[in-house]
Structures are given as structure tokens and as C-alpha cells.
Design a protein around this motif. Structure first.
Motif, PDB file in Angstrom:
ATOM      1  N   GLU A   1     -24.272-138.264  68.527  1.00  5.35           N
ATOM      2  CA  GLU A   1     -25.396-138.246  69.473  1.00  5.35           C
ATOM      3  C   GLU A   1     -24.998-138.906  70.788  1.00  5.35           C
ATOM      4  O   GLU A   1     -25.324-138.415  71.874  1.00  5.35           O
ATOM      5  CB  GLU A   1     -26.600-138.966  68.869  1.00  5.35           C
ATOM      6  CG  GLU A   1     -27.829-138.922  69.772  1.00  5.35           C
ATOM      7  CD  GLU A   1     -29.038-139.584  69.144  1.00  5.35           C
ATOM      8  OE1 GLU A   1     -30.088-139.675  69.809  1.00  5.35           O
ATOM      9  OE2 GLU A   1     -28.937-140.026  67.976  1.00  5.35           O
ATOM     10  N   ARG A   2     -24.260-139.988  70.703  1.00  2.45           N
ATOM     11  CA  ARG A   2     -23.809-140.668  71.922  1.00  2.45           C
ATOM     12  C   ARG A   2     -22.827-139.788  72.712  1.00  2.45           C
ATOM     13  O   ARG A   2     -22.853-139.795  73.946  1.00  2.45           O
ATOM     14  CB  ARG A   2     -23.148-141.996  71.561  1.00  2.45           C
ATOM     15  CG  ARG A   2     -24.127-143.039  71.055  1.00  2.45           C
ATOM     16  CD  ARG A   2     -23.443-144.381  70.890  1.00  2.45           C
ATOM     17  NE  ARG A   2     -24.408-145.413  70.540  1.00  2.45           N
ATOM     18  CZ  ARG A   2     -24.146-146.711  70.581  1.00  2.45           C
ATOM     19  NH1 ARG A   2     -22.954-147.136  70.962  1.00  2.45           N
ATOM     20  NH2 ARG A   2     -25.064-147.592  70.241  1.00  2.45           N
ATOM     21  N   ILE A   3     -21.967-139.079  71.993  1.00  2.81           N
ATOM     22  CA  ILE A   3     -21.017-138.186  72.668  1.00  2.81           C
ATOM     23  C   ILE A   3     -21.771-137.110  73.437  1.00  2.81           C
ATOM     24  O   ILE A   3     -21.464-136.817  74.606  1.00  2.81           O
ATOM     25  CB  ILE A   3     -20.047-137.562  71.648  1.00  2.81           C
ATOM     26  CG1 ILE A   3     -19.122-138.638  71.071  1.00  2.81           C
ATOM     27  CG2 ILE A   3     -19.214-136.458  72.297  1.00  2.81           C
ATOM     28  CD1 ILE A   3     -18.278-138.156  69.910  1.00  2.81           C
ATOM     29  N   LEU A   4     -22.778-136.519  72.813  1.00  3.62           N
ATOM     30  CA  LEU A   4     -23.561-135.473  73.476  1.00  3.62           C
ATOM     31  C   LEU A   4     -24.317-136.021  74.687  1.00  3.62           C
ATOM     32  O   LEU A   4     -24.373-135.383  75.743  1.00  3.62           O
ATOM     33  CB  LEU A   4     -24.543-134.851  72.479  1.00  3.62           C
ATOM     34  CG  LEU A   4     -23.927-133.949  71.403  1.00  3.62           C
ATOM     35  CD1 LEU A   4     -24.990-133.521  70.397  1.00  3.62           C
ATOM     36  CD2 LEU A   4     -23.280-132.716  72.033  1.00  3.62           C
ATOM     37  N   LEU A   5     -24.893-137.212  74.553  1.00  4.22           N
ATOM     38  CA  LEU A   5     -25.598-137.815  75.679  1.00  4.22           C
ATOM     39  C   LEU A   5     -24.640-138.089  76.840  1.00  4.22           C
ATOM     40  O   LEU A   5     -24.987-137.909  78.014  1.00  4.22           O
ATOM     41  CB  LEU A   5     -26.281-139.105  75.235  1.00  4.22           C
ATOM     42  CG  LEU A   5     -27.491-138.938  74.300  1.00  4.22           C
ATOM     43  CD1 LEU A   5     -27.970-140.295  73.792  1.00  4.22           C
ATOM     44  CD2 LEU A   5     -28.625-138.205  75.014  1.00  4.22           C
ATOM     45  N   SER A   6     -23.425-138.503  76.511  1.00  3.82           N
ATOM     46  CA  SER A   6     -22.421-138.769  77.547  1.00  3.82           C
ATOM     47  C   SER A   6     -22.027-137.483  78.267  1.00  3.82           C
ATOM     48  O   SER A   6     -21.859-137.463  79.493  1.00  3.82           O
ATOM     49  CB  SER A   6     -21.192-139.430  76.924  1.00  3.82           C
ATOM     50  OG  SER A   6     -20.169-139.604  77.878  1.00  3.82           O
TER      51      SER A   6
END
Length: 293
Positions: free
Chosen positions: A237-242
């Protein structure tokens, strides 16, 4: 030239096993053929596998000598990607090759990332390939081609493999776009493999200084694994938000680790990575995986 490495390797192994009158192939448990090909080599060519190794272990001549009976071929994957891009030492590779030849078993190299392996092995691509009876190389991974692979070996073996390419449905009207993109990679990216490996060594050290576990340490190629003390769904999820916020993919999607609440990712160094300073890249990863909400 083949449209895919899957087809190239099945064709090569089919030639060798027919000539050896044995469908038994010695192969690492983590080989691409066993993990990503939907049982195709066995279903299409009736190969029978004898496991050289299990888990993240590089095969040695002792592993080969432990397999009794007649073998149709033996396969080494350089590097062993699902073990963390592990490679044997040059001496281990020479000893394995000598053991196969003494036994009279054709040695085939799964060289999907052979280009990336050369800096660690410390010998030319020609010297590495000379240890095997046939070699497959990929053009769309480290070289950035559209697709495609090449099988190299004795002329009579390649000629027979070409017939198996047709039988597998792989003789296309033209492969010019694939060949041109491969040539571009050979000219522009192959000369930089040593540079990519050096940056991987430096980044692995920097990640370690920030508390991340990497494997292997130091890396054998331009790629290695990063282990993270967070669940895979949280990290992804953090990768996608980044990506949405900055337009940059700092990590490939992560996979669940063996321990609950952990995950791991592959980190591969290419031309894009070299645009970042080492400290800048390390801090970006720390920012992505740190304690922020």
C-alpha cells in the motif's frame, strides 16, 4: 533466436535428453522450470527432474555426484534468482562443469541473467559459456529488450533445437523488432553491468547501515533481496501511495515473509537507479518503510 526463454530451454533440453536416451534432468529445486512454467516441460516433453539442491543453495559438483544413474542433462541457473540471485564461485563453477563432462552429461546454463553474473564471476562471457554445452540468454531482463532469447551451442544441437522451435510454434514471420531491441541492450546496457553491480554493493551496505537486512550480503549480481519487518499488504500500500504521489516506484511489489508480519522484496539496480545518489536512495527507502503513518 526464440520468442521466450521457456521455449528455448525446453528445446535445448529436448535435444540433449533425446541424444542421451534419458529424460532425467538434474536441476535445482528453485529453478525457473519448476516454479514458473505450469509444469510445461514435463507435460510437453516428459522430462523427469532430479533435484540437485533444495532451498537457497547453489549446486556444487558434490550435489551432482550424489545423483545416481543415467542423466539426460544437467541445468544450472546463473544466478539462482529465487535463492536471492546466488552464484557459485568461479572455482565451484569450473569444478561442476568438469564433473558433468567427466560423467558424460551435457551441461546447460539457464543464463537469463548471465550478463549480470559476469562481474562477480570475474571472467569473460565467452569463458563462462565455454564451461557449458549449451547456454540460453535473455534479452528483455537486464538488457531491456521487448522480448526474446537466444540459444547457443554446437551447430548440430542448435539446428535440431530450431526444429523444436517450429514444433513449439515459435517460428514467427519476423522477429526484427525483438532483435533490434536486443542489439540496443547489448550495445548500451551490457557494458554497464559492472557499474550496476558496484552500485548494488554500495546500496546493500547503505541499506544495512539503516537497519535493513539484505541477502546475499554482499550481493552477487546487480540484484538482491531486502527483508522488511512489516506485513506485505502494508508495504505494498505504501509503494502504491508513493507511486501516486511522486511517480516513482521505489520497490517492486513485496511478498509475505516466512515469519508473520514480515515481507521481502527484490531490489534490482539498473540505469535508472544510478540517477540517485547512494545516500539519497537509502533515505528514500527508509522514508518509505519507516514509522510514518
Amino acid at each position: 533466436m526464440f520468442v521466450s526463454g521457456i521455449m528455448a530451454q525446453q528445446s535445448a533440453l529436448r535435444v540433449w535428453t533425446d541424444r542421451q536416451a534419458s529424460t532425467r534432468i538434474a536441476i535445482p529445486e528453485l529453478s525457473h522450470l519448476l516454479r514458473y512454467e505450469n509444469d510445461g516441460p514435463q507435460q510437453l516433453n516428459a522430462f523427469r527432474y532430479e533435484q540437485l539442491t533444495t532451498g537457497p543453495t547453489v549446486p556444487t559438483k558434490e550435489h551432482l555426484e550424489a545423483i545416481p544413474g543415467r542423466l539426460g542433462a544437467v541445468l544450472l541457473e546463473l544466478p539462482l534468482r529465487d535463492a536471492g540471485y546466488l552464484l557459485p564461485t568461479w572455482d565451484e563453477l569450473q569444478a561442476f562443469s568438469a564433473a558433468a563432462r567427466e560423467r558424460g552429461v551435457p551441461l546447460h546454463l539457464d543464463g537469463a541473467r548471465l550478463w549480470e553474473s559476469q562481474p562477480y564471476l570475474g571472467h569473460s562471457l565467452a569463458e563462462i559459456a565455454d564451461l557449458a554445452d549449451s547456454v540460453y540468454v535473455s534479452f528483455y531482463k537486464g538488457l531491456g529488450g521487448l522480448a526474446g532469447a537466444v540459444l547457443a551451442g554446437p551447430e548440430d544441437v542448435v539446428e535440431e533445437a530450431r526444429r523444436w522451435r517450429t514444433r513449439h510454434g515459435g517460428t514467427l514471420f519476423t522477429m526484427a523488432p525483438y532483435a533490434l531491441s536486443a542489439l540496443r541492450g547489448l550495445r548500451t546496457l551490457l557494458p554497464r553491468m559492472g557499474e550496476f553491480h558496484e552500485r548494488a554493493l554500495a546500496l546493500a551496505e547503505a541499506f544495512g547501515d539503516l537497519g535493513f537486512r539484505v541477502f546475499p550480503n554482499p550481493p552477487h549480481t546487480n540484484a538482491f533481496r531486502v527483508f522488511i519487518d512489516r506485513p506485505a499488504d502494508v508495504v505494498n500500500e505504501r509503494i502504491l501511495l508513493s507511486i501516486e504521489r511522486d511517480g516513482i516506484a521505489l520497490l517492486s511489489p513485496v511478498s509475505p515473509g516466512e515469519m508473520p508480519g514480515t515481507s521481502w522484496a527484490e531490489f534490482s539496480v539498473g540505469a535508472g537507479t544510478l540517477q540517485w545518489e547512494i545516500e539519497e536512495a537509502a533515505q528514500a527507502l527508509a522514508g518509505l518503510l519507516g514509522d510514518r503513518s
